[in-house]
Design a protein around this motif. Structure first.
Motif, PDB file in Angstrom:
ATOM      1  N   LEU A 203       0.827  -1.203   0.000  1.00 55.06           N
ATOM      2  CA  LEU A 203       0.000   0.000   0.000  1.00 55.06           C
ATOM      3  C   LEU A 203       0.863   1.257   0.000  1.00 55.06           C
ATOM      4  O   LEU A 203       0.520   2.254  -0.637  1.00 55.06           O
ATOM      5  CB  LEU A 203      -0.923   0.021   1.220  1.00 55.06           C
ATOM      6  N   TYR A 206       1.834   1.938  -3.407  1.00 53.08           N
ATOM      7  CA  TYR A 206       0.688   1.932  -4.324  1.00 53.08           C
ATOM      8  C   TYR A 206       0.718   0.726  -5.264  1.00 53.08           C
ATOM      9  O   TYR A 206       0.375   0.830  -6.440  1.00 53.08           O
ATOM     10  CB  TYR A 206       0.642   3.238  -5.134  1.00 53.08           C
ATOM     11  N   PRO A 229      -4.922   4.073   0.453  1.00 53.35           N
ATOM     12  CA  PRO A 229      -4.497   5.359  -0.112  1.00 53.35           C
ATOM     13  C   PRO A 229      -5.213   5.659  -1.425  1.00 53.35           C
ATOM     14  O   PRO A 229      -5.444   4.770  -2.243  1.00 53.35           O
ATOM     15  CB  PRO A 229      -2.991   5.161  -0.350  1.00 53.35           C
ATOM     16  N   VAL A 231      -5.624   6.607  -5.062  1.00 52.79           N
ATOM     17  CA  VAL A 231      -4.759   6.457  -6.225  1.00 52.79           C
ATOM     18  C   VAL A 231      -5.629   6.418  -7.478  1.00 52.79           C
ATOM     19  O   VAL A 231      -6.729   5.866  -7.462  1.00 52.79           O
ATOM     20  CB  VAL A 231      -3.895   5.172  -6.119  1.00 52.79           C
ATOM     21  N   ASP A 233      -6.027   4.752 -10.720  1.00 55.39           N
ATOM     22  CA  ASP A 233      -5.501   3.562 -11.389  1.00 55.39           C
ATOM     23  C   ASP A 233      -6.374   3.097 -12.547  1.00 55.39           C
ATOM     24  O   ASP A 233      -6.201   1.992 -13.058  1.00 55.39           O
ATOM     25  CB  ASP A 233      -5.320   2.420 -10.384  1.00 55.39           C
ATOM     26  N   PRO A 332      -1.255   9.798  -6.684  1.00 52.34           N
ATOM     27  CA  PRO A 332      -0.455   8.984  -7.616  1.00 52.34           C
ATOM     28  C   PRO A 332      -1.286   8.553  -8.821  1.00 52.34           C
ATOM     29  O   PRO A 332      -2.467   8.223  -8.686  1.00 52.34           O
ATOM     30  CB  PRO A 332      -0.048   7.777  -6.765  1.00 52.34           C
TER      31      PRO A 332
END
Length: 374
Positions: A203, A206, A229, A231, A233, A332
């Motif tokens: 984690l 990521y 977290p 993110v 994606d 991210p």
């Protein structure tokens, strides 16, 4: 969801009279993983037990352990770990959670013997079996009240590939003298690849493969409680503009393209005439044609630089999506995919990939931030 927590104040809906064997697994369960679940199920099956109890340690103890690694903020509250364990147990009526250890005061020492004694009091007609890894065999003789322990309780020993717990037991004077207290059973090799600490480590970086280390319900609960977290994606819906397939027109090296994918695929060709095949193509047709052209000999050496130039042109020439990119802040960006692209993205099934496109997008985002400050 049915609550199956067993505390000193009450019991689950299990009928104690029907219990002949109870397997107990203690631990931090921060969070509980599929390895914990598989280990318990294997032990319950091997023992022919009617109940498998997960016994989590208290928050302060887990926090103390994680503080040594510099990650005490990753300690999950007692209530959440109980909820996570309950959700993990919900698919098997033989499994439940006992919260007796959570009532320990900060700094109060705890011994396995006393914990099992509490459980035995709840199930006086049952045989209580403690679940341990074979790597613990060498320290078992030093356990608190160990002679009473092996006379009163059983020990389930999880055997992994290459381990010989039977030999360890037979060669140790104390263990061999009480060999009847031990039950050795084999567990799948893959259990060694999954742990709570490995999950937390993934984690932090990521790594999308972390999702496969816990059950779906556990993942959703962690997400709901803000423990996963944030993110990006998936380049879909509100983040579809991040995709090279997004219909954002741009000029690149003297040619006008309908999207970044067309501009990128065109650069596989050396001549302008060949590149012009792509100028009026939508993204899907551009990608298809890009697989058919003769690749320029230096393609593998230059493709990353070309991709960065095209993505930069896409955002600089389209202020509306540049603003959208800025609104992603510090989140991210990972080009997650299920088709195995580990160059430009990350395979969400394995968590593997270089994520070059995601890195390019984050680099350009930083450039846009600097430009806005000027």
């Amino acid at each position: 969801m049915e609550t199956k927590v067993i505390s000193s104040c009450g019991f689950s809906n299990y009928n104690k009279e029907n219990q002949s064997k109870i397997v107990v697994l203690g631990g931090s369960f921060n969070p509980p993983t599929t390895a914990h679940l598989a280990l318990m199920k294997a032990a319950v099956d091997a023992a022919g037990a009617q109940l498998g109890l997960f016994v989590p340690t208290p928050f302060w103890y887990v926090e103390k352990k994680l503080a040594k690694t510099g990650h005490k903020e990753e300690t999950l509250p007692d209530e959440l770990r109980i909820e996570l364990l309950n959700s993990m147990c919900s698919g098997d009526k033989r499994l439940a959670v006992d919260s007796c250890e959570l009532q320990r005061q900060k700094g109060e020492r705890s011994f396995t013997y006393e914990t099992l004694e509490k459980i035995q009091e709840k199930y006086p007609e049952s045989q209580v079996l403690f679940l341990a890894g074979s790597d613990k065999l060498h320290i078992i003789p030093r356990w608190h009240r160990i002679k009473e322990f092996v006379e009163r309780f059983g020990i389930m020993v999880a055997k992994r590939q290459g381990e010989m717990p039977e030999t360890v037991i037979s060669n140790h004077p104390f263990l061999s003298a009480h060999k009847d207290a031990f039950t050795v059973f084999t567990v799948p090799d893959w259990l060694d690849t999954i742990s709570s600490s490995a999950f937390r480590e993934k984690l932090r970086s990521y790594d999308l493969s972390a999702k496969g280390m816990v059950t779906k319900d556990v993942w959703e609960l962690l997400k709901k409680n803000g423990k996963i977290p944030k993110v990006i994606d998936r380049f879909r819906e509100e983040y579809d503009f991040l995709s090279n397939f997004y219909p954002s027109e741009l000029d690149y090296k003297g040619l006008h393209f309908l999207n970044a994918e067309a501009a990128f695929q065109a650069q596989k060709c050396l001549t302008k005439e060949e590149k012009m095949q792509f100028i009026n193509l939508p993204s899907n047709k551009s990608k298809r044609l890009g697989r058919q052209v003769q690749l320029r000999p230096d393609w593998e050496d230059v493709k990353a630089e070309i991709m960065e130039e095209i993505v930069r042109a896409k955002f600089l020439q389209n202020p509306d999506i540049a603003e959208k990119l800025l609104t992603t802040g510090e989140i991210p960006i990972i080009e997650g995919n299920t088709w195995g692209d580990t160059c430009w993205g990350v395979d969400t099934r394995t968590g593997k990939g270089n994520n070059l496109l995601g890195k390019i997008l984050m680099k350009i985002r930083e450039e846009l931030k600097l430009q806005k400050k000027v």
